[in-house]
Design an enzyme around this catalytic site. Structure first.
Site, PDB file in Angstrom:
ATOM      1  N   CYS A 141       0.133   5.087  12.679  1.00  0.00           N
ATOM      2  CA  CYS A 141       0.325   5.418  10.920  1.00  0.00           C
ATOM      3  C   CYS A 141       1.533   5.581  10.816  1.00  0.00           C
ATOM      4  CB  CYS A 141      -0.643   7.236  11.123  1.00  0.00           C
ATOM      5  SG  CYS A 141      -0.636   6.782   9.466  1.00  0.00           S
ATOM      6  N   ASP A 186      -9.342  -0.887   5.818  1.00  0.00           N
ATOM      7  CA  ASP A 186      -7.535   0.259   5.693  1.00  0.00           C
ATOM      8  C   ASP A 186      -7.069   0.019   4.153  1.00  0.00           C
ATOM      9  OD1 ASP A 186      -5.241   1.564   6.093  1.00  0.00           O
ATOM     10  OD2 ASP A 186      -5.384   0.242   7.895  1.00  0.00           O
ATOM     11  N   HIS A 218      -8.945   2.272   9.259  1.00  0.00           N
ATOM     12  CA  HIS A 218      -6.789   2.881   9.675  1.00  0.00           C
ATOM     13  C   HIS A 218      -7.398   4.443   9.995  1.00  0.00           C
ATOM     14  CE1 HIS A 218      -3.065   3.844   8.500  1.00  0.00           C
ATOM     15  NE2 HIS A 218      -3.588   5.003   8.683  1.00  0.00           N
TER      16      HIS A 218
END
Length: 253
Positions: A141, A186, A218
């Site tokens: 991330c 995502d 995600h």
């Protein structure tokens, strides 16, 4: 942007089961870090992995990821790039992810590049001091942004899992092989931005790879659920994608 600013999908997920086996250490006396050391019979000489975490920092899931790299033979270091002020697991009323990045929980300690860059450099220097000569970095991330930013600081091979907040100029400035694990669904690393990233990486002439995993969202590589076979396979394969990439480009032929 090559990937969007972190959003709600960056702060949700599942706590994974397991008992972390590494240890907490200090970097230059002021940065907490998690160190996972491979067993002597598996240790790969001179090679280390830097894990740059998502917004939850030194918590259960990320420690287990670091342990996983150590089990594959890599001395692995994960610094607390948020100085203890990680994203709260239980969000208080009115909590704002944008506010947390801009000001921190205390209202005075933001979590931007000015604060995080020096910590990443300290972690790289710490790995060097432990005898590591070649460094791979795995960013999850927001951590992906700092993998991209710190090839210049000594990272030789990189890996992103569901990246967020990576600027186009940061992606285009990498100087070593890069592998990316992407989720089918995502809102941060969207299909459009994934294709934009492909265009940027192709212009670098460096080795690169983007693997798209179906049926996941995600965060799947670090905080994803494991209730279905598809999700379990995606989580496991994303990890071994990083391992195989690191071994291919760090180890001698």
């Amino acid at each position: 942007m090559a990937s969007n600013f972190p959003g709600e999908c960056c702060i949700t997920g599942i706590r994974h089961n397991g008992e972390p086996r590494g240890e907490l250490v200090k970097i230059e006396d002021d940065v907490d870090a998690y160190l996972a050391t491979p067993s002597p019979d598996k240790a790969i000489k001179d090679v280390g992995v830097l894990v740059l975490s998502d917004v939850y920092g030194l918590w259960q899931n990320n420690k287990l990821l670091a342990d996983g790299f150590a089990e594959q033979g890599f001395l692995t270091l994960m610094p607390d790039v948020f100085h203890g002020d990680t994203m709260p697991l239980v969000k208080p009323p009115g909590f704002s992810i944008e506010g947390w990045f801009a000001k921190g929980s205390d209202g005075n300690t933001p979590h931007g590049s000015t604060q995080i860059d020096p910590i990443v450099v300290k972690a790289i220097n710490d790995l060097r001091a432990r005898g590591v000569k070649k460094i791979a970095a795995a960013g999850y991330c927001i951590g992906s942004k700092y993998v991209a930013r710190h090839f210049k600081s000594g990272i030789e091979v990189g890996y992103f899992a569901h990246p967020s907040f990576v600027a186009e100029d940061e992606l285009s400035s990498i100087t070593g092989p890069l592998s990316i694990a992407a989720a089918q669904t995502d809102g941060i690393f969207t299909t459009e931005l994934r294709h934009k990233s492909e265009e940027i990486l192709a212009r670098t002439t460096l080795p690169w790879q983007i693997t798209l995993y179906s049926g996941v969202e995600h965060g799947f590589a670090a905080r994803g659920g494991v209730e279905t076979k598809e999700k379990r396979v995606a989580k496991d394969q994303a990890f071994f994608q990083a391992v195989s990439w690191f071994k291919a480009y760090l180890l001698e032929e």
